[in-house]
Motif scaffolding. Structure first.
Motif, PDB file in Angstrom:
ATOM      1  N   LYS A  36     -73.042 -59.512  99.056  1.00  0.00           N
ATOM      2  CA  LYS A  36     -71.777 -59.346  99.357  1.00  0.00           C
ATOM      3  C   LYS A  36     -70.698 -59.247  98.280  1.00  0.00           C
ATOM      4  O   LYS A  36     -69.734 -58.493  98.431  1.00  0.00           O
ATOM      5  CB  LYS A  36     -71.433 -60.475 100.598  1.00  0.00           C
ATOM      6  N   GLN A  39     -70.942 -55.753  96.733  1.00  0.00           N
ATOM      7  CA  GLN A  39     -70.254 -54.949  97.563  1.00  0.00           C
ATOM      8  C   GLN A  39     -68.825 -55.199  97.473  1.00  0.00           C
ATOM      9  O   GLN A  39     -68.162 -54.178  97.352  1.00  0.00           O
ATOM     10  CB  GLN A  39     -70.530 -55.154  99.001  1.00  0.00           C
ATOM     11  N   ASP A  40     -68.330 -56.294  97.316  1.00  0.00           N
ATOM     12  CA  ASP A  40     -66.868 -56.501  97.378  1.00  0.00           C
ATOM     13  C   ASP A  40     -66.409 -56.195  95.858  1.00  0.00           C
ATOM     14  O   ASP A  40     -65.345 -55.387  95.721  1.00  0.00           O
ATOM     15  CB  ASP A  40     -66.741 -57.951  97.098  1.00  0.00           C
ATOM     16  N   GLN A  43     -66.126 -52.221  95.980  1.00  0.00           N
ATOM     17  CA  GLN A  43     -64.995 -51.928  96.961  1.00  0.00           C
ATOM     18  C   GLN A  43     -63.653 -51.964  95.968  1.00  0.00           C
ATOM     19  O   GLN A  43     -62.709 -50.935  95.779  1.00  0.00           O
ATOM     20  CB  GLN A  43     -64.860 -52.684  97.948  1.00  0.00           C
ATOM     21  N   GLN A  44     -63.363 -52.988  95.266  1.00  0.00           N
ATOM     22  CA  GLN A  44     -62.173 -53.399  94.518  1.00  0.00           C
ATOM     23  C   GLN A  44     -62.157 -52.263  93.404  1.00  0.00           C
ATOM     24  O   GLN A  44     -61.204 -51.737  92.959  1.00  0.00           O
ATOM     25  CB  GLN A  44     -62.151 -54.796  93.762  1.00  0.00           C
ATOM     26  N   ASN A  46     -63.606 -49.302  93.323  1.00  0.00           N
ATOM     27  CA  ASN A  46     -63.250 -47.912  93.689  1.00  0.00           C
ATOM     28  C   ASN A  46     -61.812 -47.888  94.267  1.00  0.00           C
ATOM     29  O   ASN A  46     -61.362 -46.722  94.218  1.00  0.00           O
ATOM     30  CB  ASN A  46     -64.165 -47.542  95.052  1.00  0.00           C
ATOM     31  N   ALA A  47     -61.319 -49.093  94.859  1.00  0.00           N
ATOM     32  CA  ALA A  47     -60.062 -48.956  95.202  1.00  0.00           C
ATOM     33  C   ALA A  47     -58.993 -48.677  94.181  1.00  0.00           C
ATOM     34  O   ALA A  47     -58.006 -47.783  94.242  1.00  0.00           O
ATOM     35  CB  ALA A  47     -59.600 -50.113  96.018  1.00  0.00           C
TER      36      ALA A  47
END
Length: 125
Positions: A36, A39-40, A43-44, A46-47
């Motif tokens: 997790k 993954q976070d 995502q951060q 990529n954002a």
């Protein structure tokens, strides 16, 4: 007398099996948390990359953006290393769970066998 010893063996094997299962559950929870976290981070990152970065962006000007990306890479590496260690421990623990399960089943079967032989009436001819 023999039945009492086997009952004690059954209790011990059951407790060992339960302890091994609990350890496996802990390792599984750690694995889930690490995945997790990975993954976070992804995502951060990529954002941030997907957002429009302008030349006058304060993070870019200060060089913080580059440092943040370096920190993310460093953190991902550390998490992946820890995840690899957890997966190795989990593999060993799974083998222990399988072995303790087999021992528990064998002890229970032995107790049943002893109880059946003691209940059978003995006929003498």
């Amino acid at each position: 007398m023999q039945e009492d010893r086997i009952k004690a063996l059954v209790e011990i094997s059951a407790l060992r099996f339960q302890a091994d299962q609990a350890r496996l559950a802990q390792l599984h929870a750690k694995e889930r948390d690490l995945r997790k976290n990975l993954q976070d981070l992804v995502q951060q990152r990529n954002a941030r990359v997907a957002s429009v970065i302008k030349a006058d962006d304060p993070a870019t000007i200060a060089g913080a953006d580059v440092q943040w990306h370096a920190w993310v890479d460093q953190r991902r590496k550390a998490i992946n290393t820890e995840l690899a260690q957890i997966l190795a421990q989990k593999s060993d623990c799974l083998a222990r769970v399988k072995r303790s399960f087999g021992q528990d089943q064998a002890a229970q079967q032995l107790l049943k066998k002893v109880q059946l032989t003691q209940r059978r009436p003995r006929y003498e001819s």
